[in-house]
Design an enzyme around this catalytic site. Sequence first.
Site, mmCIF file in Angstrom:
data_model
loop_
_atom_site.group_PDB
_atom_site.id
_atom_site.type_symbol
_atom_site.label_atom_id
_atom_site.label_comp_id
_atom_site.label_asym_id
_atom_site.label_seq_id
_atom_site.Cartn_x
_atom_site.Cartn_y
_atom_site.Cartn_z
ATOM 1 N N GLU A 171 0.869 -1.218 -0.060
ATOM 2 C CA GLU A 171 0.142 0.116 -0.034
ATOM 3 C C GLU A 171 0.851 1.244 -0.005
ATOM 4 O OE1 GLU A 171 -3.856 -1.379 2.464
ATOM 5 O OE2 GLU A 171 -2.271 -1.002 3.558
HETATM 6 C C1 TNX Z 1 -4.622 -3.923 4.634
HETATM 7 S S1 TNX Z 1 -3.203 -6.427 4.259
HETATM 8 C C2 TNX Z 1 -3.075 -3.646 5.128
HETATM 9 C C3 TNX Z 1 -3.143 -3.199 6.716
HETATM 10 C C4 TNX Z 1 -4.300 -2.851 7.179
HETATM 11 C C5 TNX Z 1 -5.225 -4.084 6.830
HETATM 12 C C6 TNX Z 1 -6.359 -3.972 7.468
HETATM 13 C C7 TNX Z 1 -1.784 -5.358 4.002
HETATM 14 C C8 TNX Z 1 -0.546 -5.782 3.693
HETATM 15 N N1 TNX Z 1 -1.932 -3.859 4.405
HETATM 16 O O1 TNX Z 1 -2.181 -1.994 6.605
HETATM 17 O O2 TNX Z 1 -4.004 -2.881 8.707
HETATM 18 O O3 TNX Z 1 -5.441 -3.912 5.592
HETATM 19 O O4 TNX Z 1 -7.284 -5.351 7.270
#
Ligand code: TNX
Length: 522
Positions: free
Chosen positions: A326
């Site tokens: 992300e």
């Molecule tokens: C996505 S899954 C994220 C996290 C958040 C989560 C909440 C991932 C690699 N990154 O930063 O906490 O969703 O479900």
Amino acid sequence: MDFPLPLIPLPARLDRLDGEDFVLSSASFVAAGPECRTAAEELALILRRSTGFELPILDGEESDGGITLVIDPDLTLGAGAEPAPGPEAYSLTVDRTGAVITGASTAGLFNGVQTLRQLLPAAVENSSPVDAQWRVPAVVIRDSPRFAYRGLMLDVARSFLDVAEVKRQIDTMVQFKFNALHLHLTDDQAWRIEIHNPEHNPSGLDYGALTTLGGTGAVDFPGVGLSPGLTGFYTQAEFTEIVDYAARRNVLVVPEIDMPGHVNAALAAVPQLTAGGTPPAMNTTGEVGYSSLEAGNPVTYEFAREVIRQLAALTPGPYLHIGGDEALVTPHEEYLSMVAEIASLVVAAGKVPVGWNEYAAARIPHGSVVQYWHGSAAATLERTSDAGASVIMSPAERTYLDQKYDPASPIGLSWVEGGPFSWREYYDWDPAGLGIPGGSVLGIEGPLWSETVRGGRQAEWLLYPRAIALAEVAWSPQEQRHAPDLAARLGLMGARLALQGVAFQAAPDIDWSAEPASPFDF
Ligand code: TNX
């Protein structure tokens, strides 16, 4: 097979014997050579607590009337044509005269100890002596895991868990033969691992501020009825305490420093990371994807190298996780170059880089590990086979333990499509059936993100029983797994969890042998 014996995960091979059962008595003992000592002590600790028996640990092999632990690196598990079973394999034979556990290594022995524990009556989980008949059914078990990596992840960044709480989670997970604990140590809201100011510090960065300032953050959603996240951090000595505690129980700690996104706390603490302007303030919202390291700023690499160096020195296990998820405000070319550089710093520090699947788009070192959580499995496969990488399967709709079981749940998230998710959805899938061939799958991991989780009790309530379903997915042969059969064994497991004081969540289709916890109680 003659189930249900309350065994989770299901062993690869189990045969009930016709003869009499073994009954543990005040005359029983544990016999173990010097290399079996740790497993023997773990076993004796559990058994002494509830039986009140003395259970001395005797040196060497002496099986009549006791429990004998042996290591045999050449252990085979049956028909000669089978592949070598690996270091985590064990066999367990119980008859009237006693129990013998043979591990292919200390890890295999520890696995066998957990199986023996589950063969004893549930009362064995009492924390003080009780009167019971300590009968162990006569069986032969030959067992080894389907996947080498069987993990859970705790997000201690959004909301902190202290050392005692993490140890408790380790105690609970190991009975299901999990062997990896991924700690998500840093995120936008906070930084949880102490980094010392090094002697060689060209830009004069104050690494201490990562925890003196960064450790004071935690997620906060004012007005939605959730209390703010818990703050804190691990000193390096405390982190080592966790690593050692885990290692003694066959659990590898995989530390994660999430980069180049999810770094607001680091930017706030180390102003030089923001070359062009003013560093941001700490930010405790639940927002994701708004912060980034800078590819063109040399401090980025100086910082990453030092953090990775210190963390690698604290980590005996092979893996160091660098996040990579992300990074929504990082220009793509910059993302690719930063991830490739940071991953090579991990290799230079003697560790294998692990990253969320986005990072596979970069030129990652040969033999890296990719943690698949969402998006195209085909793209992940293509990139990982190019890089000779292996994959940890954490598809969100099959493994995300932060998701609600039930829409009415006061905690848990519900962004993953297809949710809320019961234990059954986390059980009825094949890690080798989603586009990544089994040979590339290192294992599976269930992440517990902590946006809505405050403390160990709430963590347990979201983890269990779904984590138990994942443990069996990771360990047991695919063709032997059937949800109705697991449902029966989960029901039996309730009594053990309750005696251990582990909060677990009700499930409409499980006939629990003890009362599940209510999330409104904690
Ligand atoms: C996505 S899954 C994220 C996290 C958040 C989560 C909440 C991932 C690699 N990154 O930063 O906490 O969703 O479900």
